[in-house]
Write an enzyme that holds these catalytic residues in place. Structure first.
Site, PDB file in Angstrom:
ATOM      1  N   HIS A   1      -6.735 -27.979 -23.749  1.00  0.00           N
ATOM      2  CA  HIS A   1      -8.129 -27.306 -23.568  1.00  0.00           C
ATOM      3  C   HIS A   1      -8.123 -26.098 -23.708  1.00  0.00           C
ATOM      4  O   HIS A   1      -7.344 -25.142 -23.153  1.00  0.00           O
ATOM      5  CB  HIS A   1      -8.749 -27.887 -22.304  1.00  0.00           C
ATOM      6  CG  HIS A   1     -10.054 -27.323 -21.916  1.00  0.00           C
ATOM      7  ND1 HIS A   1     -11.294 -27.695 -22.475  1.00  0.00           N
ATOM      8  CD2 HIS A   1     -10.512 -26.780 -21.143  1.00  0.00           C
ATOM      9  CE1 HIS A   1     -12.070 -27.154 -22.246  1.00  0.00           C
ATOM     10  NE2 HIS A   1     -11.948 -26.340 -21.128  1.00  0.00           N
TER      11      HIS A   1
ATOM     12  N   CYS B   1     -14.157 -27.154 -27.687  1.00  0.00           N
ATOM     13  CA  CYS B   1     -13.768 -26.176 -26.932  1.00  0.00           C
ATOM     14  C   CYS B   1     -13.057 -25.096 -27.835  1.00  0.00           C
ATOM     15  O   CYS B   1     -13.049 -23.736 -27.590  1.00  0.00           O
ATOM     16  CB  CYS B   1     -12.997 -26.450 -25.761  1.00  0.00           C
ATOM     17  SG  CYS B   1     -11.495 -27.279 -26.278  1.00  0.00           S
TER      18      CYS B   1
END
Length: 527
Positions: free
Chosen positions: A483, A174
């Site tokens: 994240h 990510c």
């Protein structure tokens, strides 16, 4: 110019009229929006376009340069946009009516589709346009080479292929996805790769990141797909040249930005040109430095002899410190009961506070500075200013603090409020120098001000100091188990990119995000 009303051909047309109709058969169109227009009202559309093109060829026709504004009718030297469906003339490409989707650019007569948000090249309109610009051939004539060119560049890219594609997470990637999304929605990088700035077919580099990015642009903007894209070749290029970026562990998005920009710079310069290889970052003409390359000026003033030394250093992004804000106690209602509880809340800070601190004067101790003029160790005053602004300014907010004494790291969760439009004027070298002179003049020290402001570093031209927010990178969670998601602007709308998932969001969600990296684009570029 007469009004052109586009209406469908009447279904009650006589059999003889239908038999005598000479409407040409057209198999390729400039875009999917032109097709229904020409199928429903071909004659009216071509007649209206012909009149506009003829008007554009007339010398001294200022009517096509006159548009409506708040102050009334204004004449401009820049290109205007003439509505194909009514006499409206506008200074921008924005549609003036919902059902009027086509505008004609006044310089060359190109057709602009408001739904595609791009110029489209349709064979029918191109025949009219090129026929009026050449008196040596008839209106309907196009050379075979031109026909092949028009055919090649019409109807191949669906209008829905606008770059709104997610990227698959291939094992904690990510951090890479959010930076790639910022590049995909960067107007300068996008224009470079979509215009074949990097030719993958001619590139002989192994695991080339520029070839991988070219593949991403080709797929994202060249095909109407809604599923995510697997950036496998980009990941391979990162593993081969990124050192500690190899592997499936989570990485820092800011560190990846530095790697990918340097890698793309290397891939987009001529290795065989010795002069190009010798250029430093200040003078590099590659697309990466043309987009992100700016200059910082560092000015150091000796507190004893007032000697001023200045140097300029290149930068590709600005890393700003953020501090843990003051904590206040607030009462919060409990949802299931009528009671309340006391919670701690950290007060937010503004992005301008971070920039003020970045360009404020700091004191250098005598141990850290030695004056070359008076040849002694003395305290000095140091200040950083923006000497040359690049078209795109990435701003990195230092949320990850590292303590050498405690040998531990922590994430700073202080919310930083950032604007949609950022004015960088107060942080430029020119502005700071002007303010210093005014302050000195106010204190009757004009000569001292001139001496203090004089230095050997050159003054570089600044781009527009007004910047529009283009992308935001957000880090969610803790430092070692977080994240990344990102927001990017497409036209006037904002979208959230969470790996392969793309969702349209409201502007207030973007402004309320806990930004880690902010990408600002100079006003004037189409985001």
């Amino acid at each position: 110019m007469a009004t052109t009303t586009l209406t469908p051909t009447s279904a009650k047309a006589s059999a003889s009229e239908m038999k005598n109709a000479t409407t040409p058969t057209q198999t390729s169109y400039g875009c999917s929006h032109i097709k229904p227009l020409l199928q429903a009202a071909r004659q009216q559309a071509t007649d209206g376009y012909s009149r506009i093109v003829q008007s554009l060829q007339k010398d001294g026709n200022i009517g096509l340069r006159t548009h409506k504004s708040v102050a009334g009718a204004e004449t401009t030297s820049q290109a205007t946009y003439l509505c194909l469906q009514c006499p409206n003339v506008a200074h921008s490409r924005e549609r003036h009516r919902k059902d009027h989707a086509f505008a004609i650019e006044s310089n060359a007569g190109f057709v602009y589709c408001c739904d595609c948000r791009d110029f489209v090249y349709d064979p029918t309109f191109e025949e009219i346009r090129t026929g009026h610009t050449s008196k040596k051939r008839k209106h309907s004539a196009l050379q075979p080479e031109e026909r092949r060119l028009v055919s090649t560049n019409t109807g191949t890219t669906p209008c829905a292929a606008t770059g709104l594609r997610g990227l698959y997470n291939m094992g904690q990637t990510c951090f890479m996805s959010v930076i790639l999304q910022s590049l995909i929605h960067n107007p300068l990088i996008r224009s470079y790769y979509l215009s074949e700035g990097h030719k993958s077919a001619d590139c002989e580099r192994e695991a080339c990141t520029s070839c991988a990015l070219d593949d991403i642009f080709t797929d994202v903007y060249g095909a109407e797909k809604h599923e995510g894209y697997g950036a496998v070749h980009m990941l391979q290029g990162c593993w081969k040249g990124g050192g500690n970026l190899a592997g499936y562990s989570q990485q820092d998005a800011h560190e990846y930005l530095g790697f990918i920009l340097n890698s793309l710079h290397t891939a987009n310069i001529d290795d065989e040109d010795e002069e190009v290889k010798k250029r430093d970052a200040k003078d590099c003409e590659c697309i990466i430095h043309q987009t992100f390359g700016g200059l910082l000026r560092s000015t150091v003033t000796c507190t004893k002899c007032k000697n001023v030394t200045s140097t300029t250093d290149p930068f590709m992004d600005l890393s700003l410190d953020i501090k843990a804000g003051p904590v206040v106690l607030k009462k919060k209602k409990l949802p299931l009961t009528n009671g309340t509880t006391t919670v701690k809340e950290v007060l937010p800070m503004n992005l301008t506070e971070c920039l003020d601190r970045y360009t404020s004067v700091e004191t250098l101790s005598a141990d850290a500075y030695r004056c070359r003029k008076c040849d002694g160790a003395h305290e000095a005053k140091k200040r950083l200013t923006l000497n040359r602004l690049p078209p795109v300014v990435p701003i990195h907010l230092k949320r990850f603090a590292h303590s050498k004494s405690l040998k531990e790291s922590a994430k700073i969760d202080t919310r930083v409020r950032f604007p949609l439009t950022l004015d960088l004027t107060p942080y430029t070298s020119v502005f700071k120098k002007s303010m210093a002179r005014q302050a000195a003049l106010a204190n009757s020290h004009a000569k001292a001000a001139d001496d203090a402001a004089e230095d050997k570093a050159p003054d570089y031209a600044l781009s527009s100091p007004l910047y529009e927010l283009s992308s935001v990178v957000v880090h969610k969670g803790k430092m070692d188990s977080g994240h990344y998601v990102s927001y990017s602007k497409q036209g006037t709308e904002w979208f959230r990119f969470d790996d392969s998932m793309v969702v349209q969001v409201e502007e207030r969600e973007v402004l309320g995000a806990e930004g880690y990296m902010l990408f600002y684009v100079a006003r004037g570029f189409d985001i």
